[in-house]
Design a protein around this motif. Structure first.
Motif, PDB file in Angstrom:
ATOM      1  N   LEU A 168       0.824  -1.203   0.000  1.00  0.00           N
ATOM      2  CA  LEU A 168       0.000   0.000   0.000  1.00  0.00           C
ATOM      3  C   LEU A 168       0.860   1.257   0.000  1.00  0.00           C
ATOM      4  O   LEU A 168       0.636   2.182  -0.789  1.00  0.00           O
ATOM      5  N   PHE A 172       1.199   3.956  -3.154  1.00  0.00           N
ATOM      6  CA  PHE A 172       0.869   5.372  -3.027  1.00  0.00           C
ATOM      7  C   PHE A 172       2.042   6.249  -3.454  1.00  0.00           C
ATOM      8  O   PHE A 172       1.864   7.226  -4.177  1.00  0.00           O
ATOM      9  N   LEU A 220      -5.954   2.209  -1.249  1.00  0.00           N
ATOM     10  CA  LEU A 220      -5.196   3.077  -2.145  1.00  0.00           C
ATOM     11  C   LEU A 220      -6.120   4.097  -2.798  1.00  0.00           C
ATOM     12  O   LEU A 220      -5.779   5.280  -2.922  1.00  0.00           O
ATOM     13  N   THR A 274       2.174   6.882   4.943  1.00  0.00           N
ATOM     14  CA  THR A 274       0.942   6.082   4.880  1.00  0.00           C
ATOM     15  C   THR A 274       0.691   5.346   6.177  1.00  0.00           C
ATOM     16  O   THR A 274      -0.329   4.670   6.319  1.00  0.00           O
TER      17      THR A 274
END
Length: 342
Positions: A168, A172, A220, A274
């Protein structure tokens, strides 16, 4: 007394029947203490009538004319001796251990002396390690805030559990980078690509064969939507994924800047995150050391005055911008390094 005993027996039966998770063992005895047998519990008969217990399993009467346990019934010593017949040997061994002389020679005396000497040497040799020439900015804060742990890892490297950049976080960062390189026209990331070199804050414990899941794709998309509402969405960075190596007290600190923007004549270094936002002031102070390095690195790389370079965290999951009010300059970072490492 008879009525009270019956109440207690009913309560015990209720608890037994309602607490059993899978199976219930129902038992009874004609004999306990005394010289005459007792009658089976009324609740055993109730269970037979209800079809829960097979009636043939309950004999009508005892096969013994006298109490098979004797007049006093069954006896058991209390407190229970856990070692049984081995008790004398076990207790004697424990007594020898309590009275043992730690300095006495024995089969393992030399090994014990070596282990104790190694422990003393380890305790007296804090920081007595050679720091690698290349120091990643993501690990810089550990050198300053946990020097003993870093020194121990360098002194005796041990295999670690397999950490890898989360898909993830990787996706990103790739999406933001490709979006910047295409002038902001990239709406989605169709090609998953390879993993980027993310810092420790974007790492999680994951198996090496982890794959992109539907939940990753959904999250996402949430991150993309959050970023689209941020103040950077309509801007094009002047730098993206810029790697800068700065000399630092005989070492080379490796800084990987996610993005740099020109805003109102000032440079703004942005570090996308994130993962979780700082859990408190101490956690933020640790992470700020990395941001301070990025600020110094970009200023020295471009020749800008340091006071014209800003630095900020953006925690995408929380849509949270964290702008530390105080960031160390090079002199401050060097003083902190010298105080921690020597």
């Amino acid at each position: 007394m008879k009525a009270r005993n019956e109440d207690e027996e009913r309560r015990l039966t209720y608890v037994a029947l309602t607490r059993a998770r899978h199976d219930l063992l129902v038992s009874g005895s004609f004999w306990a203490g005394g010289v005459r047998p007792t009658e089976p519990s009324r609740y055993l008969h109730d269970l037979v009538e209800a079809g829960v217990v097979d009636g043939t399993a309950i004999p009508e009467t005892t096969v013994h004319d006298e109490n098979p346990l004797g007049e006093d019934g069954a006896q058991q010593l209390w407190p229970h001796v856990p070692f049984g017949q081995r008790a004398p040997r076990v207790l004697a061994a424990a007594e020898r251990v309590r009275n043992a002389n730690p300095g006495a020679s024995g089969r393992y005396a030399a090994d014990v002396d070596l282990l104790l000497a190694e422990r003393r040497a380890t305790r007296n040799a804090k920081h007595a390690v050679v720091v690698p020439h290349r120091v990643p900015a993501s690990g810089f804060k550990d050198y300053l805030t946990e020097p003993d742990k870093v020194a121990e890892r360098l002194r005796r490297p041990m295999p670690e559990r397999p950490y890898r950049a989360t898909r993830l976080g990787t996706l990103f960062h790739q999406w933001v980078e490709q979006r910047a390189r295409t002038g902001g026209s990239l709406e989605t990331l169709d090609v998953w690509g390879d993993e980027l070199d993310l810092d420790a804050d974007d790492l999680v414990d994951a198996s090496p064969d982890a794959v992109v899941t539907d939940d990753d794709a959904r999250r996402l998309a949430d991150f993309q939507a959050t970023f689209a509402r941020s103040r950077w969405a309509g801007r094009t960075p002047v730098e993206v994924e810029r790697e800068i190596h700065i000399p630092f007290l005989g070492h080379s600190v490796v800084c990987k800047l996610d993005a740099v923007y020109e805003i109102d004549g000032r440079a703004e270094v942005v570090d996308w995150k994130t993962g979780k936002a700082p859990s408190g002031a101490d956690d933020l102070a640790r992470r700020t050391l990395q941001l301070a390095l990025y600020r110094v690195a970009y200023a020295e790389f471009t020749g800008r005055p340091l006071d014209q370079v800003d630095a900020v965290f953006y925690f995408v999951a929380d849509d949270l911008e964290v702008r530390p009010t105080e960031l160390l300059d090079r002199a401050g970072l060097e003083r902190a390094w010298t105080a921690a490492i020597g």
